[in-house]
Write an enzyme that holds these catalytic residues in place. Structure first.
Site: not given
Length: 187
Positions: A155-158
């Site tokens: 996810l883009s939140c790593r």
């Protein structure tokens, strides 16, 4: 017998997955769909109108009071469509739809629309798994909405988790599965 072009309303919510909506728009156009893109204000922070207009061949709409639509954007943009696709369907949009809110153009379009709705959720894993979001999803399923995804992955939140928007090819496949078998059935 004349072939009728299928008309799709592509609503793009304000999440990082909006970048995938460009590919989805392109894939729909290549498949022969007439695509009208509508974005939330937040979506414009992630993807520009020039990209979406070039891929769809039509101006992007954001405003419920757009003077190009004297009867109202929500009325004119839903007339004659075959389906509404929301990608990414953010937690905010899911909440608006489930609760019948019409605080922006996309919420108003959802309430005006009488054709199939395909939602492609995208958000962080904690948001996706939040009880409020799950209640909204249950409500939308009961209301007849169709879902594709979200997927597990990076996810883009790593972090890895559930909340990744499905790939554009999978969304297109899901769209084709919910459309009536012939264009004449959508009239």
């Amino acid at each position: 017998m004349a072939v009728t072009t299928r008309r799709i309303l592509l609503a793009i919510g304000g999440g990082i997955a909006a970048y995938k909506a460009a590919d989805l728009c392109s894939k729909m156009a290549q498949a022969g769909y007439q695509v009208q893109v509508v974005t939330t204000h937040a979506a414009t922070k992630f993807i520009g109108d020039a990209t979406l207009a070039a891929l769809s061949g039509r101006p992007v709409v954001h405003d419920g009071f757009d003077s190009r639509f004297p009867l109202g954007s929500h009325i004119e943009l839903t007339r004659g469509i075959d389906a509404m696709v929301v990608a990414p369907a953010t937690a905010n949009l899911l909440s608006e739809f489930a609760n019948g809110a019409a605080s922006d153009l996309i919420g108003t379009l959802y309430l005006q629309n009488t054709r199939p709705v395909l939602l492609a959720p995208a958000m962080s894993d904690p948001m996706w798994n939040h009880p409020a979001v799950q209640r909204n999803i249950a409500t939308l399923r009961e209301d007849g909405c169709h879902f594709v995804g979200p997927e597990d992955g990076w996810l883009s939140c790593r972090v890895k988790g559930t909340g990744r928007m499905s790939e554009p090819a999978d969304i297109l496949c899901a769209l084709e599965s919910i459309l009536p078998s012939s264009a004449s059935e959508s009239d």
